[in-house]
Scaffold this motif. Structure first.
Motif, PDB file in Angstrom:
ATOM      1  N   PHE A   1       0.816  -1.219   0.000  1.00 23.03           N
ATOM      2  CA  PHE A   1       0.000   0.000   0.000  1.00 23.03           C
ATOM      3  C   PHE A   1       0.852   1.273   0.000  1.00 23.03           C
ATOM      4  O   PHE A   1       0.352   2.356   0.267  1.00 23.03           O
ATOM      5  N   HIS A   2       2.159   1.126  -0.273  1.00 25.97           N
ATOM      6  CA  HIS A   2       3.074   2.277  -0.359  1.00 25.97           C
ATOM      7  C   HIS A   2       2.992   3.159   0.875  1.00 25.97           C
ATOM      8  O   HIS A   2       2.735   4.350   0.796  1.00 25.97           O
ATOM      9  N   LEU A   3       3.165   2.559   2.041  1.00 30.89           N
ATOM     10  CA  LEU A   3       3.056   3.331   3.278  1.00 30.89           C
ATOM     11  C   LEU A   3       4.440   3.608   3.874  1.00 30.89           C
ATOM     12  O   LEU A   3       4.595   3.682   5.082  1.00 30.89           O
ATOM     13  N   GLU A   4       5.444   3.765   2.969  1.00 30.97           N
ATOM     14  CA  GLU A   4       6.812   3.953   3.455  1.00 30.97           C
ATOM     15  C   GLU A   4       6.936   5.144   4.400  1.00 30.97           C
ATOM     16  O   GLU A   4       7.770   5.149   5.302  1.00 30.97           O
ATOM     17  N   ALA A   5       6.074   6.154   4.190  1.00 31.04           N
ATOM     18  CA  ALA A   5       6.192   7.359   5.010  1.00 31.04           C
ATOM     19  C   ALA A   5       5.693   7.116   6.427  1.00 31.04           C
ATOM     20  O   ALA A   5       6.031   7.861   7.347  1.00 31.04           O
ATOM     21  N   TYR A   6       4.843   6.084   6.588  1.00 31.58           N
ATOM     22  CA  TYR A   6       4.248   5.867   7.902  1.00 31.58           C
ATOM     23  C   TYR A   6       4.888   4.716   8.660  1.00 31.58           C
ATOM     24  O   TYR A   6       4.974   4.737   9.883  1.00 31.58           O
ATOM     25  N   LEU A   7       5.289   3.692   7.936  1.00 31.70           N
ATOM     26  CA  LEU A   7       5.998   2.584   8.581  1.00 31.70           C
ATOM     27  C   LEU A   7       7.482   2.756   8.271  1.00 31.70           C
ATOM     28  O   LEU A   7       7.999   2.242   7.295  1.00 31.70           O
ATOM     29  N   THR A   8       8.140   3.514   9.114  1.00 33.96           N
ATOM     30  CA  THR A   8       9.522   3.892   8.839  1.00 33.96           C
ATOM     31  C   THR A   8      10.486   2.900   9.484  1.00 33.96           C
ATOM     32  O   THR A   8      10.080   2.092  10.319  1.00 33.96           O
ATOM     33  N   PRO A   9      11.775   2.969   9.110  1.00 30.71           N
ATOM     34  CA  PRO A   9      12.761   2.106   9.765  1.00 30.71           C
ATOM     35  C   PRO A   9      12.732   2.251  11.278  1.00 30.71           C
ATOM     36  O   PRO A   9      13.038   1.295  11.995  1.00 30.71           O
ATOM     37  N   MET A  10      12.317   3.421  11.775  1.00 36.77           N
ATOM     38  CA  MET A  10      12.230   3.598  13.223  1.00 36.77           C
ATOM     39  C   MET A  10      11.290   2.555  13.848  1.00 36.77           C
ATOM     40  O   MET A  10      11.558   2.005  14.915  1.00 36.77           O
ATOM     41  N   HIS A  11      10.166   2.287  13.149  1.00 38.18           N
ATOM     42  CA  HIS A  11       9.214   1.310  13.673  1.00 38.18           C
ATOM     43  C   HIS A  11       9.817  -0.087  13.704  1.00 38.18           C
ATOM     44  O   HIS A  11       9.610  -0.848  14.647  1.00 38.18           O
ATOM     45  N   PHE A  12      10.552  -0.391  12.633  1.00 36.35           N
ATOM     46  CA  PHE A  12      11.175  -1.712  12.592  1.00 36.35           C
ATOM     47  C   PHE A  12      12.256  -1.819  13.658  1.00 36.35           C
ATOM     48  O   PHE A  12      12.460  -2.874  14.256  1.00 36.35           O
ATOM     49  N   ASP A  13      12.939  -0.721  13.899  1.00 36.30           N
ATOM     50  CA  ASP A  13      13.970  -0.677  14.932  1.00 36.30           C
ATOM     51  C   ASP A  13      13.353  -1.021  16.293  1.00 36.30           C
ATOM     52  O   ASP A  13      13.813  -1.915  17.009  1.00 36.30           O
ATOM     53  N   ASN A  14      12.239  -0.344  16.601  1.00 34.50           N
ATOM     54  CA  ASN A  14      11.599  -0.580  17.897  1.00 34.50           C
ATOM     55  C   ASN A  14      11.033  -1.983  18.005  1.00 34.50           C
ATOM     56  O   ASN A  14      11.171  -2.647  19.036  1.00 34.50           O
ATOM     57  N   MET A  15      10.371  -2.433  16.922  1.00 30.33           N
ATOM     58  CA  MET A  15       9.817  -3.787  16.953  1.00 30.33           C
ATOM     59  C   MET A  15      10.950  -4.807  17.079  1.00 30.33           C
ATOM     60  O   MET A  15      10.799  -5.844  17.724  1.00 30.33           O
ATOM     61  N   GLY A  16      12.078  -4.512  16.446  1.00 29.73           N
ATOM     62  CA  GLY A  16      13.239  -5.395  16.523  1.00 29.73           C
ATOM     63  C   GLY A  16      13.746  -5.526  17.945  1.00 29.73           C
ATOM     64  O   GLY A  16      14.117  -6.616  18.386  1.00 29.73           O
TER      65      GLY A  16
END
Lengths: 236, 454
Positions: free
Chosen positions: B273-288
């Motif tokens: 859904f091209h949501l790169e602006a909302y699901l940023t690497p920061m989110h993956f960092d925290n989930m990681g």
């Protein structure tokens, strides 16, 4: 355990008398409408025998001896199969037997997993009795449909009949009056059935033998089946 | 947010975040068709099993539970992500959670639905499944509340209801946004579902209280559900199952697979859904980071389970473990690599946590590992129970594999349908954060800050 009935059915199996002939297995099959399985079903681990004879080889060649262990439902006093059934298909009857209500069974197979003796068999296949074998089916025992669990009942139909006879005469069942098919058939009389609540019954006396043991006693299932083996004076 | 957001108009924001609601493309139809075919084949396999008998499965005596129960435990595990992640993050006021919420909560609802089907599929006589339900009947028959299976059913029904309410409640304001932006049947649907939401101050106050309350209430439910699933095994006398560590171990395993699945889904949704602006690497960092902690916990629990068994060295229990390690060595090693070695090694590094590719591999392998874990818990224990004369093995049949594939496809289908019909990103939650975000000057630096309380 508190008994609500004058009977506590039990069995004593003298392993030193067992010859491993398999007559009990056949008798059980004929008495209880146990399904006939072909080679494929048995190879898949889906045989339907309520009573099996476990054969073990002891010793090294040429000093090899065969040991036989007939294993049937141990009719545990604290049966692991009973509390796990979600629909009460597996229940404890007043005589201390582990009853199995085929009509109620939905086939979760939880009881089969939880039985440490692995004596519960499941109807994986729809079983049929080819003509004329269907004429041989016992009318006293229900034929189980596929998808339900079944197991040894200590020939409950025979116990029922003996109870009715005894009731008509206004007495209790006498020792030796009721015998399951396996005990009746055993040529070496290795299997003795009786009322363990009556200390004078033959089974109760044998169950007090110093040679007695019960299968997997450490699990605390309190089986009603006693085995006799070696150890005592009559060590053979 | 650490990245400075580009200022966008409200209209633009709504549009981007509701992009999943645009008319489906041919690719969407193709995907839905493909998933539908897999589900249909699974249904065929199940019907075949129901009409012919349980012999079409790979089950036998002594292994009376197989792929169906493995799937059941696996899917219940997956369902732990959503609600747990979203409620814990909500209660701890972690603002980065906002774009993830909806994806995680929806996942919970669909995975628990799939999980709930498996105990029914696995019954020998599925057509009388209602015997398990405590309904008043003439014969005075009642189900057995001492059975762990009945606890299971109660817990799962509770969890399905609870997590659906949680999802729906969080979606209310978004449904109102969607209602105001759509026409035709969609407008009617959202209108009914939004229950006349207008966005008044009072509505928001009540909404916030209700969400916080739900978040707090759903956590004990989630913990209890997987504890009860663990009791299916722990309360038995089967060697290898009868273990007091199982409930916490299962809960940890469930959260591990759940969080990993949320990450996998985040990556897919972001791409689709091209949501790169909302699901940023920061989110993956925290989930990681979250995943790293849970992976460490899982490793600890697994170690404790094996260590106590090894030290006690009870013959039959040790037999189960040796049989498992001997017969299923590759699977066991893959599980340890996927659940523990790889995540712990990779997620320690910020750069790897922020790499979408690495996160995809790690999160997928964790769920492969968790599926294997369930297999290794259920099958070896049953294969080598107390009576060596009736030891056996188990191999799933095509029926069981087809139903498993159908479960995955069915989940994906439900999820794609949901994504097409309902807002996939918690629009109002994200926008609320943006509104509250202001810049404060500290010394010479302009820093983003969040005004007001959550």
């Amino acid at each position: 355990m508190k008994l609500t009935s004058p009977y506590k059915w039990g069995m004593v199996i003298d392993l030193d008398r067992c010859t491993g002939c398999g007559a009990c297995v056949v008798a059980c099959q004929a008495e209880n409408n146990v399904a006939i399985c072909d080679e494929k079903e048995i190879a898949e681990g889906r045989s339907m025998h309520w009573l099996r004879i476990e054969r073990f080889w002891v010793g090294e060649y040429p000093e090899v001896r065969a040991r036989f262990l007939p294993v049937l439902c141990q009719q545990c006093g604290d049966a692991p199969c009973e509390p796990v059934c979600p629909v009460y298909a597996s229940y404890h009857n007043p005589d201390g037997l582990n009853g199995q209500v085929y009509n109620r069974c939905v086939g979760t197979r939880y009881c089969g997993n939880n039985c440490p003796y692995a004596v519960r068999v499941f109807n994986f296949y729809p079983h049929r009795w080819p003509e004329p074998l269907d004429n041989q089916l016992s009318p006293d025992v229900s034929v189980r449909p596929r998808g339900v669990m079944e197991k040894c009942t200590f020939c409950i139909q025979r116990i029922r009949r003996a109870k009715e006879d005894a009731k008509a005469d206004g007495r209790q069942i006498r020792d030796g009056e009721v015998r399951p098919a396996c005990a009746q058939t055993c040529p070496s009389e290795a299997l003795v059935f009786g009322n363990l609540a009556d200390p004078q019954s033959r089974a109760a006396r044998l169950a007090r033998s110093p040679r007695r043991f019960r299968l997997l006693e450490g699990l605390g299932t309190h089986p009603s089946v006693y085995y006799l083996k070696g150890g005592g004076r009559e060590n053979v | 947010m650490s990245e400075k957001p580009v200022v966008k108009s409200a209209e633009q924001l709504n549009d981007e975040m509701l992009s999943s609601l645009r008319a489906p493309t041919w690719r969407w139809y193709l995907l839905a068709f493909f998933l539908g075919v897999v589900v249909a084949f699974g249904l065929y396999a199940f019907t075949h099993q129901m009409l012919t008998g349980m012999y079409v499965t790979g089950l036998s005596r002594p292994v009376m539970w197989g792929f169906y129960i493995i799937n059941f435990v696996f899917w219940v595990g997956l369902s732990h992500s959503g609600t747990m992640v979203s409620s814990i993050l909500r209660l701890s006021q972690a603002n980065w959670r906002r774009p993830i919420l909806r994806a995680a909560e929806a996942m919970t609802v669909f995975t628990i639905t799939v999980a709930g089907l498996f105990p029914l599929i696995h019954l020998g006589r599925n057509w009388i499944f209602y015997y398990l339900i405590p309904y008043p009947n003439q014969r005075g028959l009642w189900p057995n509340f001492r059975s762990a299976l009945l606890w299971d059913m109660t817990a799962i029904v509770t969890y399905i209801i609870g997590s659906s309410l949680f999802l729906y409640l969080g979606m209310l304001p978004d449904l109102a946004v969607a209602r105001d932006r759509s026409r035709g049947w969609r407008r009617k649907l959202y209108g009914v579902l939004a229950m006349g939401w207008r966005g008044t101050a009072r509505e928001w106050t009540v909404f916030h209280q209700a969400s916080t309350l739900m978040a707090a209430l759903i956590i004990p439910v989630a913990v209890s559900v997987h504890s009860i699933v663990a009791w299916d095994f722990a309360v038995t006398v089967v060697p290898g199952w009868h273990s007091t560590i199982f409930p916490p171990y299962f809960v940890i395993g469930a959260i591990l697979s759940g969080v990993a699945a949320v990450i996998t889904l985040m990556i897919i949704i972001r791409k689709a859904f091209h949501l790169e602006a909302y699901l940023t690497p920061m989110h993956f960092d925290n989930m990681g980071k979250l995943l790293l902690v849970i992976s460490l916990l899982w490793t600890y629990a697994y170690f404790v389970e094996v260590q106590t068994t090894w030290y006690a060295h009870e013959p039959i229990e040790w037999e189960v473990f040796s049989f498992m390690a001997g017969k299923y060595t590759p699977a066991l090693l893959l599980m340890l690599f996927g659940n523990s070695l790889l995540p712990i090694a990779a997620l320690c590094f910020r750069r790897l946590r922020r790499s979408i590719g690495v996160m995809l591999v790690v999160s997928l392998l964790i769920n492969v590992g968790m599926f294997i874990e369930r297999f290794l818990i259920i099958v070896p224990s049953l294969s080598h129970k107390n009576m060596p004369f009736v030891w056996g093995t188990y191999r799933p049949s095509w029926v069981e594999i087809s139903v498993t594939a159908a479960a995955f496809a069915g989940f994906a289908l439900l999820y794609t349908l949901f994504a097409k019909c309902f807002p996939m990103v918690a629009v109002t939650d994200v926008r609320e954060l943006e509104v509250r975000e202001t810049e404060v000057t500290m010394g010479r630096a302009d820093l983003p800050s969040i005004a007001g309380k959550d």
